[in-house]
Design a protein around this motif. Structure first.
Motif, short mmCIF file in Angstrom:
data_model
loop_
_atom_site.label_atom_id
_atom_site.label_comp_id
_atom_site.label_asym_id
_atom_site.label_seq_id
_atom_site.Cartn_x
_atom_site.Cartn_y
_atom_site.Cartn_z
N ARG A 95 1.48 -1.24 -0.02
CA ARG A 95 -0.16 0.15 0.19
C ARG A 95 0.69 1.25 -0.02
O ARG A 95 0.36 2.43 -0.42
N ALA B 125 0.71 4.58 -2.79
CA ALA B 125 0.88 5.75 -2.82
C ALA B 125 2.33 6.36 -3.02
O ALA B 125 1.67 7.54 -3.18
N GLN B 126 3.17 5.97 -2.96
CA GLN B 126 4.79 6.72 -3.66
C GLN B 126 3.81 6.54 -5.03
O GLN B 126 4.79 7.84 -5.19
N TRP C 23 1.66 7.11 -6.49
CA TRP C 23 0.87 7.75 -7.06
C TRP C 23 1.10 9.20 -7.28
O TRP C 23 0.77 9.56 -7.88
N ASP C 24 2.23 9.40 -6.05
CA ASP C 24 2.35 10.69 -5.66
C ASP C 24 3.20 10.96 -7.22
O ASP C 24 3.41 11.99 -7.24
N LYS D 219 0.57 17.34 2.85
CA LYS D 219 0.68 16.78 2.46
C LYS D 219 1.17 16.51 1.11
O LYS D 219 2.63 15.79 0.87
N SER E 123 5.30 15.95 0.47
CA SER E 123 5.87 14.58 -0.69
C SER E 123 7.28 14.70 -1.34
O SER E 123 7.79 14.09 -1.98
#
Length: 271
Positions: free
Chosen positions: A121, A125-126, A128-129, A161, A165
């Motif tokens: 997961r 997320a990484q 996606w960013d 957030k 990043s």
């Protein structure tokens, strides 16, 4: 029972929307609308969907999701009326985005990725960013694209957030906790100085720091505050019931007596 999906269902909805916006035979109200006037309804319908979920009312969700879908169709029709874009463009855009941002699921053509092992997961997320950053035009601010119309707590979380990043963040929650203490001291100074404008600014900085603290603790500040609002309303209703039971005169209760009723309400809720 779940209804079997038919592609004709969405076509029927598009036909209804086109009829409502027909320049001759359409609905006068629908014809008067534009992106600006419909946007508040779109936000309202999204909140009503969220409210169904918060109330655990899945039987109401199809109706509310339908209202939200209608908002998408309405915007798409207004885009088509101005030769800007249509519903097909909306669908194509989101399909391309989902395929592009899920390389662990799809290949570039939208077929299976063929990956041997599913990522964690955190890795998803990484990824996606990273993909979102790559999609931004060169030189565009990281803060661009975070909607101004979002609830303030939600927008604060997204801003924090987004900055995190690229490493602009405290390494742990303790750093944010210290920042809250710093902002409280600055608020005290603003109050002492007697500047209402400064007090408002410092209150904002304090709230922003609390949102960041929640983020570090893995808590969604917007959801947490909604929960606090609900608890306050329920407990206050119990306090009201106590006042009514004693004759209904609020003036007969000093703050200590009201606090005692509040404590009873909290205890009763936990029980």
């Amino acid at each position: 029972m779940q209804k079997q999906y038919d592609r004709g269902d969405i076509e029927k909805l598009l036909e209804i929307m086109a009829a409502l916006r027909h320049p001759v035979t359409g609905c006068p109200w629908d014809l008067e609308q534009d992106f600006d006037t419909i946007a508040p309804y779109t936000i309202e319908e999204a909140y009503e969907v969220a409210d169904c979920i918060a109330r655990d009312a899945p039987d109401e969700l199809p109706d509310e999701l339908g209202d939200l879908l209608f908002q998408v169709v309405f915007h798409a029709q207004m885009g088509a009326d101005r030769n800007l874009f249509g519903f097909a463009d909306v669908v194509e855009s989101i399909c391309a985005k989902m395929i592009r941002r899920h390389p662990h699921v799809f290949d570039e053509q939208g077929g299976p990725s063929g990956a041997d092992e599913a990522p964690s997961r955190a890795e998803v997320a990484q990824s996606w960013d990273r993909i979102k950053r790559e999609e931004r035009p060169a030189g565009e601010s990281l803060m661009a694209g975070i909607a101004l119309a979002l609830p303030a707590l939600t927008r604060a979380r997204k801003l924090g957030k987004r900055a995190a990043s690229v490493g602009f963040d405290w390494p742990d929650a303790e750093g944010v906790r210290a920042k809250i203490a710093e902002e409280l001291a600055e608020l005290d100074a603003a109050i002492a100085a007697g500047s209402q404008e400064a007090v408002e600014a410092e209150c904002g900085d304090l709230l922003f720091s609390v949102v960041n603290y929640c983020r570090h603790l893995g808590v969604d500040a917007e959801r947490a505050l909604r929960g606090a609002n609900d608890r306050f309303a329920r407990r206050f209703e119990r306090v009201e019931a106590g006042v009514r039971a004693a004759g209904g005169d609020w003036r007969a209760f000093d703050i200590d007596a009201l606090e005692a009723l509040w404590a009873e309400a909290k205890a009763g809720e936990k029980a």
